[in-house]
Design an enzyme around this catalytic site. Structure first.
Site, short mmCIF file in Angstrom:
data_model
loop_
_atom_site.label_atom_id
_atom_site.label_comp_id
_atom_site.label_asym_id
_atom_site.label_seq_id
_atom_site.Cartn_x
_atom_site.Cartn_y
_atom_site.Cartn_z
N ASN A 1 -63.28 17.91 -21.80
CA ASN A 1 -64.20 18.29 -22.43
C ASN A 1 -65.71 16.83 -21.82
O ASN A 1 -64.83 15.70 -22.12
CB ASN A 1 -65.15 18.28 -23.05
CG ASN A 1 -63.97 19.63 -23.60
OD1 ASN A 1 -64.00 20.44 -22.51
ND2 ASN A 1 -64.10 20.01 -24.93
N HIS B 1 -61.95 12.12 -24.61
CA HIS B 1 -60.47 12.48 -25.81
C HIS B 1 -59.46 13.24 -24.89
O HIS B 1 -60.87 14.42 -23.96
CB HIS B 1 -60.59 12.90 -26.80
CG HIS B 1 -61.20 13.65 -26.64
ND1 HIS B 1 -63.21 13.36 -27.15
CD2 HIS B 1 -61.97 14.54 -27.00
CE1 HIS B 1 -64.23 14.29 -26.72
NE2 HIS B 1 -62.92 15.49 -27.21
N ARG C 1 -53.97 14.28 -34.51
CA ARG C 1 -54.39 15.69 -35.12
C ARG C 1 -55.75 16.05 -35.35
O ARG C 1 -56.06 15.60 -35.79
CB ARG C 1 -53.81 16.11 -36.56
CG ARG C 1 -52.26 16.51 -36.17
CD ARG C 1 -51.03 17.25 -37.08
NE ARG C 1 -49.57 16.69 -36.59
CZ ARG C 1 -48.90 17.48 -36.13
NH1 ARG C 1 -49.31 18.59 -35.06
NH2 ARG C 1 -47.73 17.00 -35.29
N ASP C 2 -56.01 17.25 -34.60
CA ASP C 2 -58.15 18.35 -34.67
C ASP C 2 -57.98 18.85 -36.21
O ASP C 2 -56.77 19.53 -36.83
CB ASP C 2 -57.81 18.95 -33.17
CG ASP C 2 -58.92 19.04 -33.27
OD1 ASP C 2 -59.54 18.64 -32.17
OD2 ASP C 2 -59.89 19.98 -34.52
N ILE C 3 -58.70 18.25 -36.37
CA ILE C 3 -59.19 18.46 -37.29
C ILE C 3 -59.16 19.75 -37.92
O ILE C 3 -59.56 20.70 -39.41
CB ILE C 3 -60.18 17.95 -38.49
CG1 ILE C 3 -60.49 17.83 -39.67
CG2 ILE C 3 -61.77 17.76 -37.95
CD1 ILE C 3 -61.79 17.05 -40.32
N VAL D 1 -67.86 15.10 -28.92
CA VAL D 1 -67.47 13.80 -29.81
C VAL D 1 -67.49 13.27 -28.30
O VAL D 1 -66.57 12.93 -27.92
CB VAL D 1 -66.38 13.51 -30.81
CG1 VAL D 1 -65.79 12.67 -30.44
CG2 VAL D 1 -66.28 14.41 -31.92
N HIS E 1 -57.78 16.83 -25.74
CA HIS E 1 -56.91 17.58 -26.25
C HIS E 1 -55.43 17.81 -25.67
O HIS E 1 -55.43 18.50 -24.52
CB HIS E 1 -57.91 19.04 -25.98
CG HIS E 1 -59.67 19.14 -26.99
ND1 HIS E 1 -59.39 19.16 -28.01
CD2 HIS E 1 -60.33 18.58 -25.81
CE1 HIS E 1 -60.77 18.89 -28.18
NE2 HIS E 1 -61.05 18.29 -27.47
#
Ligand code: 5GP
Ligand code: ZN
Length: 113
Positions: free
Chosen positions: A86, A99, A28-30, A95, A101
């Site tokens: 991205n 990755h 999970r994204d922070i 980052v 999303h």
């Protein structure tokens, strides 16, 4: 190597992990943009989409397949979702570890990403 997502893979930084296998991890994204906001990464350090070699293309297929599976698990498969990559600073990548999303459900901001 100084990389947040490599530190998540090694367990040095804790994460809310929802999936992992020998080459992929999802957590999970922070700082979620929606009720479902997952980050899906290859465990190996690939800096950006632009660094992906031809040999690594099947890995992208796996990442997309896992995004679809996790969308089902999260119950957003029917309502719909975004899969966003991205690439580089100009593409909004903060980052530098490749990755995806996976974003869906109830959005916290408009427009989302
Ligand atoms: P980018 O802008 O690089 O495409 O997205 C990076 C994402 O990683 C952001 O949505 C950000 O909230 C998330 N993120 C950054 N650091 C951490 C962390 O330590 N743990 C988790 N779970 N997510 C993080
Ligand atoms: Zn990394």
């Amino acid at each position: 190597m100084d990389c947040i997502f490599c530190d998540i893979v090694s367990g040095k930084i804790p994460s809310d992990t929802v999936y992992q296998d020998e080459e992929v991890m999802a957590f999970r994204d922070i700082n979620p943009k929606a009720s479902t906001h997952l980050i899906i990464i290859p465990k190996s350090h690939i800096p950006t989409l632009a660094h992906l070699s031809k040999e690594q293309l099947p890995l992208m297929g796996r990442l997309v397949g896992i995004a679809n599976k996790l969308a089902k698990d999260e119950g957003i498969s029917q309502s719909g979702y975004k899969v966003v990559i991205n690439c580089g600073r100009g593409g909004g990548q903060l980052v530098p570890h490749l990755h995806l999303h996976l974003i869906g459900g109830r959005y916290f901001f408009e427009p989302p990403l």
